[in-house]
Motif scaffolding. Sequence first.
Motif, PDB file in Angstrom:
ATOM      1  N   ASP A 163       0.853  -1.188   0.000  1.00 46.78           N
ATOM      2  CA  ASP A 163       0.000   0.000   0.000  1.00 46.78           C
ATOM      3  C   ASP A 163       0.888   1.238   0.000  1.00 46.78           C
ATOM      4  N   ALA A 164       0.264   2.411   0.122  1.00 40.44           N
ATOM      5  CA  ALA A 164       1.026   3.658   0.075  1.00 40.44           C
ATOM      6  C   ALA A 164       2.043   3.744   1.192  1.00 40.44           C
ATOM      7  N   SER A 165       1.731   3.211   2.361  1.00 39.16           N
ATOM      8  CA  SER A 165       2.662   3.266   3.497  1.00 39.16           C
ATOM      9  C   SER A 165       3.918   2.447   3.215  1.00 39.16           C
ATOM     10  N   ILE A 166       3.752   1.289   2.594  1.00 38.38           N
ATOM     11  CA  ILE A 166       4.920   0.461   2.270  1.00 38.38           C
ATOM     12  C   ILE A 166       5.779   1.162   1.225  1.00 38.38           C
ATOM     13  N   TRP A 167       5.134   1.766   0.213  1.00 38.32           N
ATOM     14  CA  TRP A 167       5.916   2.483  -0.802  1.00 38.32           C
ATOM     15  C   TRP A 167       6.676   3.642  -0.155  1.00 38.32           C
ATOM     16  N   ASN A 168       6.030   4.363   0.744  1.00 34.65           N
ATOM     17  CA  ASN A 168       6.720   5.461   1.420  1.00 34.65           C
ATOM     18  C   ASN A 168       7.853   4.957   2.303  1.00 34.65           C
ATOM     19  N   ARG A 169       7.702   3.751   2.848  1.00 34.36           N
ATOM     20  CA  ARG A 169       8.808   3.169   3.624  1.00 34.36           C
ATOM     21  C   ARG A 169       9.996   2.896   2.704  1.00 34.36           C
ATOM     22  N   ILE A 170       9.731   2.441   1.505  1.00 37.42           N
ATOM     23  CA  ILE A 170      10.817   2.236   0.534  1.00 37.42           C
ATOM     24  C   ILE A 170      11.508   3.562   0.239  1.00 37.42           C
ATOM     25  N   LEU A 171      10.708   4.606   0.046  1.00 32.22           N
ATOM     26  CA  LEU A 171      11.263   5.916  -0.296  1.00 32.22           C
ATOM     27  C   LEU A 171      12.095   6.505   0.844  1.00 32.22           C
ATOM     28  N   GLN A 172      11.839   6.094   2.073  1.00 36.63           N
ATOM     29  CA  GLN A 172      12.640   6.597   3.189  1.00 36.63           C
ATOM     30  C   GLN A 172      14.121   6.251   3.018  1.00 36.63           C
ATOM     31  N   GLU A 173      14.412   5.182   2.317  1.00 31.94           N
ATOM     32  CA  GLU A 173      15.793   4.741   2.128  1.00 31.94           C
ATOM     33  C   GLU A 173      16.380   5.209   0.800  1.00 31.94           C
ATOM     34  N   TYR A 174      15.560   5.814  -0.057  1.00 28.97           N
ATOM     35  CA  TYR A 174      15.980   6.071  -1.446  1.00 28.97           C
ATOM     36  C   TYR A 174      16.839   7.326  -1.542  1.00 28.97           C
ATOM     37  N   PRO A 175      18.092   7.211  -1.996  1.00 27.36           N
ATOM     38  CA  PRO A 175      18.976   8.385  -2.035  1.00 27.36           C
ATOM     39  C   PRO A 175      18.990   9.121  -3.367  1.00 27.36           C
ATOM     40  N   TYR A 176      18.308   8.564  -4.388  1.00 26.39           N
ATOM     41  CA  TYR A 176      18.452   9.118  -5.735  1.00 26.39           C
ATOM     42  C   TYR A 176      17.196   9.835  -6.237  1.00 26.39           C
ATOM     43  N   GLY A 177      16.284  10.178  -5.334  1.00 25.87           N
ATOM     44  CA  GLY A 177      15.045  10.803  -5.768  1.00 25.87           C
ATOM     45  C   GLY A 177      15.255  12.239  -6.226  1.00 25.87           C
ATOM     46  N   ILE A 178      14.869  12.529  -7.461  1.00 26.58           N
ATOM     47  CA  ILE A 178      14.943  13.876  -8.002  1.00 26.58           C
ATOM     48  C   ILE A 178      13.537  14.281  -8.433  1.00 26.58           C
ATOM     49  N   LEU A 179      13.057  15.391  -7.888  1.00 19.29           N
ATOM     50  CA  LEU A 179      11.737  15.896  -8.259  1.00 19.29           C
ATOM     51  C   LEU A 179      11.913  16.821  -9.451  1.00 19.29           C
ATOM     52  N   ASP A 180      11.490  16.343 -10.584  1.00 19.02           N
ATOM     53  CA  ASP A 180      11.634  17.045 -11.849  1.00 19.02           C
ATOM     54  C   ASP A 180      10.521  18.085 -11.974  1.00 19.02           C
ATOM     55  N   ASP A 181      10.897  19.344 -12.215  1.00 18.14           N
ATOM     56  CA  ASP A 181       9.903  20.418 -12.285  1.00 18.14           C
ATOM     57  C   ASP A 181       9.365  20.538 -13.707  1.00 18.14           C
ATOM     58  N   SER A 182       8.654  19.507 -14.119  1.00 17.22           N
ATOM     59  CA  SER A 182       8.064  19.493 -15.453  1.00 17.22           C
ATOM     60  C   SER A 182       6.584  19.160 -15.344  1.00 17.22           C
ATOM     61  N   VAL A 183       5.854  19.500 -16.386  1.00 13.29           N
ATOM     62  CA  VAL A 183       4.432  19.181 -16.432  1.00 13.29           C
ATOM     63  C   VAL A 183       4.223  17.677 -16.354  1.00 13.29           C
ATOM     64  N   THR A 184       5.062  16.932 -17.046  1.00 12.08           N
ATOM     65  CA  THR A 184       4.924  15.474 -17.072  1.00 12.08           C
ATOM     66  C   THR A 184       5.080  14.889 -15.678  1.00 12.08           C
ATOM     67  N   ALA A 185       6.129  15.309 -14.968  1.00 15.71           N
ATOM     68  CA  ALA A 185       6.367  14.787 -13.622  1.00 15.71           C
ATOM     69  C   ALA A 185       5.221  15.152 -12.686  1.00 15.71           C
ATOM     70  N   ARG A 186       4.698  16.355 -12.831  1.00  9.59           N
ATOM     71  CA  ARG A 186       3.587  16.782 -11.980  1.00  9.59           C
ATOM     72  C   ARG A 186       2.354  15.928 -12.233  1.00  9.59           C
ATOM     73  N   ALA A 187       2.071  15.679 -13.508  1.00  9.04           N
ATOM     74  CA  ALA A 187       0.902  14.856 -13.839  1.00  9.04           C
ATOM     75  C   ALA A 187       1.058  13.441 -13.307  1.00  9.04           C
ATOM     76  N   ILE A 188       2.264  12.886 -13.384  1.00  6.18           N
ATOM     77  CA  ILE A 188       2.510  11.535 -12.867  1.00  6.18           C
ATOM     78  C   ILE A 188       2.234  11.487 -11.363  1.00  6.18           C
ATOM     79  N   SER A 189       2.677  12.502 -10.632  1.00  7.04           N
ATOM     80  CA  SER A 189       2.422  12.550  -9.190  1.00  7.04           C
ATOM     81  C   SER A 189       0.933  12.656  -8.886  1.00  7.04           C
ATOM     82  N   VAL A 190       0.228  13.462  -9.672  1.00  6.23           N
ATOM     83  CA  VAL A 190      -1.211  13.617  -9.458  1.00  6.23           C
ATOM     84  C   VAL A 190      -1.935  12.305  -9.745  1.00  6.23           C
ATOM     85  N   TYR A 191      -1.572  11.648 -10.831  1.00 10.42           N
ATOM     86  CA  TYR A 191      -2.221  10.390 -11.198  1.00 10.42           C
ATOM     87  C   TYR A 191      -1.996   9.313 -10.142  1.00 10.42           C
TER      88      TYR A 191
END
Length: 882
Positions: A222-250
Motif C-alpha cells: 500500500d502507500a505506506s509500504i511504498w513510502n517506507r521504501i522511499l525513506q531509504e531512497y537516495p536518488y530521488g529527483i523531483l523534476d519540475d516538469s508538467v509530465t512529472a507533476r501529472a505523474i504525481s497527481v495520477y
Amino acid sequence: MRSEFLLRIAGVLAALVGVSVSRPATAADPAEATTPPSRELAQKAQAILKKHCYRCHGQDGTVEGSLNYITDLNKLVARKKVVPHDPKASRLLKRIEDGSMPPPDEEPRPTEAEIATLTQWIEAGAPAGAVASRTPIPTSAISAAILADLEQFDRRSRRFQRYFTLTHLYNAGWGEDELQTHRNALAKLVNSLSWASEIKNPVAIDAQRTIFRIDLRWYVWDASIWNRILQEYPYGILDDSVTARAISVYTLAKLPIVRGDWFVATASRAPLYYDVLQLPASLSELEKLLRVDAAENIRQDRVVRVGFNGSGVSRFNRILERHDSAQGMYWRTYDFDEPPANLVDRINGGLVPDRRNIFAFPLGPGGLAPNPFQYIGGEVIFALPNGLHAFYLYTANDARLNKGPINVVSDPKRPDRAVEAGISCMSCHTTGILPKADQIREHLEKNPKAFSREEADVIRSLYPGKEAGLKRMAADAQKFAEAVAKTGAKVSKYEAVSTMTLKYEGDVDLITGAAEVGLSPEEFRASISQSELLTRHIGVLRSGGTVTRQLWVQAFGDIVRELHLGSLYQSNLNGPTNRDNTGELDPLEARDSANQWAFTADGKRAVIASGDRSVRYFDVEGRRDLRRLVGHTASVWSVALSPDGHSAASGGMDSTARVWDLKTGLEIRQYTDHDSLVSAVAFTPNGKWIVSGDLAGNVAYWRISDGQVGWRSEQQGLVTSLAVDPQGQFVAIATANALILRNLATGEEVQRYGPFTTPLGCVAISPDGQWIAAGTDAGVIRVWKVGEDKARFTLTGHQGAVRSVAIQEGGRWVLSGGADRTVRLWDTHADKPQIPPFRHHKTTVTAVAFLSNGTQTVSGDRELGVHPWRIEKFLNAAPKAP
C-alpha cells in the motif's frame, strides 16, 4: 487519447535525441580499429563462446560465476577475463583449456580447433568486431513513457501504479544479457516481498524493456509500504516538469519511480526487507502469523529434524526443523556458538558434555525436554503464498535480527562477512532449502547407550533419518524451483538478486556516474570541472578513477544541486495518506512554494499559487504578503489576475477553480466540476468569465456572477496551460501533445498544432492577438502567427522544462523562464540567440512578464524569489525590423 500518447512516447524514444552514439565501453577500448579479417575472427570467437558458454553465462539472464556477458567481447577484455595478445594470462581461455569451462559433465565440448581459434583471436589483440550503436534514453523520455502508460488506466487504478527503471544501466552500455539478469532479479525480489498467492512480474512499458510497472495490489503493498521504501531512497529527483507533476497527481505519490538496481540491492536487506514484507518483531509473532505452533508440533511429533556438523554457514553444529505452515513449508534452524577449547569441567572424573553439542543433547529447546540443547539463535525459511521463500533471523529469546552474530554464522560475500537477513539467505539458499543429511539418527543407532529409552524414542520420532529428511527437502526445493521459474529466472548456483546487489555495491566510474545523472560522459566530465565542490568530491572520475558507492551516495545531493537536475526528494516531507491508504492526500503540497505567479502590468503586485493551499496577494517591491486568500483544501497550481486588477482566479489540487475579491480577501465564486488538478485559469478580457482547465482534459468556460457554464470541452488530453486572446476571439489550450485554439464564445475548435513529442507546459498570446508562444518540457519554444499552420520560429536553449512564456505585440520579442533557473529574452528576427540569459534565480522560474513601461521584465521563482530585469539595452541594440 491513449493512441496519441503511445505515438508520442514512440516518437520520444526514437527521435528525442537526434544523434545515435556507440555504446560506451567500461574501460579503455581494448580493440584496435578492426579490419575485415579481424572482424571475422571476432565473429568466430563470439560464436564459439555462445555455443559452449552462453547457456550458463548470459542466456535468459543466467549469471553463473557472476559472469553474464560471455558474448560481449569488449567487456571480456575490459573486465580482464581476456588479456589482448596474451593467451596465457587470459583466465577465460585457461579455464576452457583445463576443461573446467564448460563443466566437465556438459556436452558438447570445445574442440581443439575451436580452442585454437580462441587463442588466435586473443593473440590478434582480442578484436571486438562491430559494436551495435545505441541511442541513449533521456530522462524526459522516461517520464513521457510513464505518463503514456498511466493514461490507459482509470482514475482510481492509477494510484496503485509504481515504476522501476533500469534505463541508466542501458545508457551506461550494459549488454542485453546483463540487463536481463537485472530484470530477473527485480522480478524475483518483488515477488519475494509479496503476500499474494500468485507470481506477478513487473511489466516493461518501453521497447528497450528498461522501465517497469508494478501494481501495489499485486504484492499486497500500500502507500505506506511504498513510502517506507522511499525513506531509504537516495536518488530521488523531483523534476519540475508538467509530465512529472501529472505523474504525481495520477499516482498520488511524490515519487512513484525508483531505480531497479537500487531497489534490488536495498529491499533485499534488513531492515527494509523485513518492513516491506511486514514481518513482526519476534519469532513467536511470526509463527502466529503463519499458523505455526512450534512447541505443540514438537510435542506431537509433527516435525522433521535434521542435525549435522559442517553446515558451511554455521561455525558449529546445526539443527534444521520443518513444520507445516498456512502457506506450506516452515523450516527453522537452531544455531550454536562454538564452545571454548579450554572447557574442562569434570564431575566424578568424567567430562561434562556441552549443551551446545547436539550429538549429546539433540532434544529441546528449553521447556520441551529434560536435558535441552542450548542454542544462540537461528534462521527461519518459510514459503510465501506464491511459493517463493522468505527469511528471518532470530535470537534465542525470539527477537528479530537484522544480522547474525559473526561468531556463529558468516557470509564471505558481504563486506563485513555478516549474514544479513534477506540477501545472505538468498545467496546461500539458491535452490531453496539446502539438502543436508541427518547425522543424529545414525549417531543414536551406533551409540544406543548414550540416551535413555524414552529419549531414544523421542529422537527417533523427531529425527526420521537421512533419507526421509532429504526426501522432504527435495520436495520443498522442487516447489521453490517452480515458483522461481514463474519469475522468468531459474534456480542455479549463482542467484540473480545477490549477484546484482554486488554489482550495484561496486565502485562508480565516469560512465556509470554520468548515466545515473542523465548525462553523457563528456557532459558529466565538463560539469565536474566547472564545479569546485564536485571536483573536490568526485573529481577523480575525470581521470579514469572511481569512487565507492558509499561516497557516491553521500555526494549525490551536491551533484543534483550543482548540476541543477531538480529538487532532491526528502521523504520527511511526505504528506499524510488518504483514508484508504492508497496514496497521499496531496503529493504536490509544499510549504512556501510559488507554483505560479500572475503580475500586474506595472509589476508592483502579484498573486501567487502557493503549495501550502493558499493564494498569496504579494507586494513585489516590499517582498511581503498583502493578504492570504484561504479556501483551497490542497495545493494551488494556477492563478490569474482580472483585467482591472481587483479580482484573482485560482485552481488547485482539490479540483476546484475559485474567484477572489482582492480587497476583502473573500471568495466570490467556486467552480467544482473539474475532475483533477486545475492546472490553468484565465479571465476573459471583459473580466466577467473564467476559462479553467484540468489534468483530466476538461476545459470549462463559466460566468463569475452565477457559475453558469457557457461551454465545456472534455477528453482533449492533459491540459497544462491556458491563455485567452486579449481581443476576446479565442482561447489557446496547451496540452500534453497539442496546442488547441477554441472559439471563446462557443468552445468550437478552430485550430490545432501538433502532435508534439513532449508536453507543452505554458502558452501566451501577444496583446494584439496575432502571435502565440508555447514552451515544452524539452526546453523548446515555438512561435506561431495566428492563422498559419506551421510555427514561424523554434527557439532552443533552455536546459530543462520551460515553465513560463510571454510574447510582445508583433511577435518579435519573446520572454521565457524555466527549470534551469534562467530567464531568456529572444529576438525572433535574429539568426541565433545573442542575448545572455538572466541567471539571478536560485530555483525554477515559474513566471515571467514584460512590464508596461516597455523596458523591463519581472520574473518569479519557486522559492518566492522575484527579480526585475532591465532589457532596454537589448531592445535598442537590436536591428530595426524591415
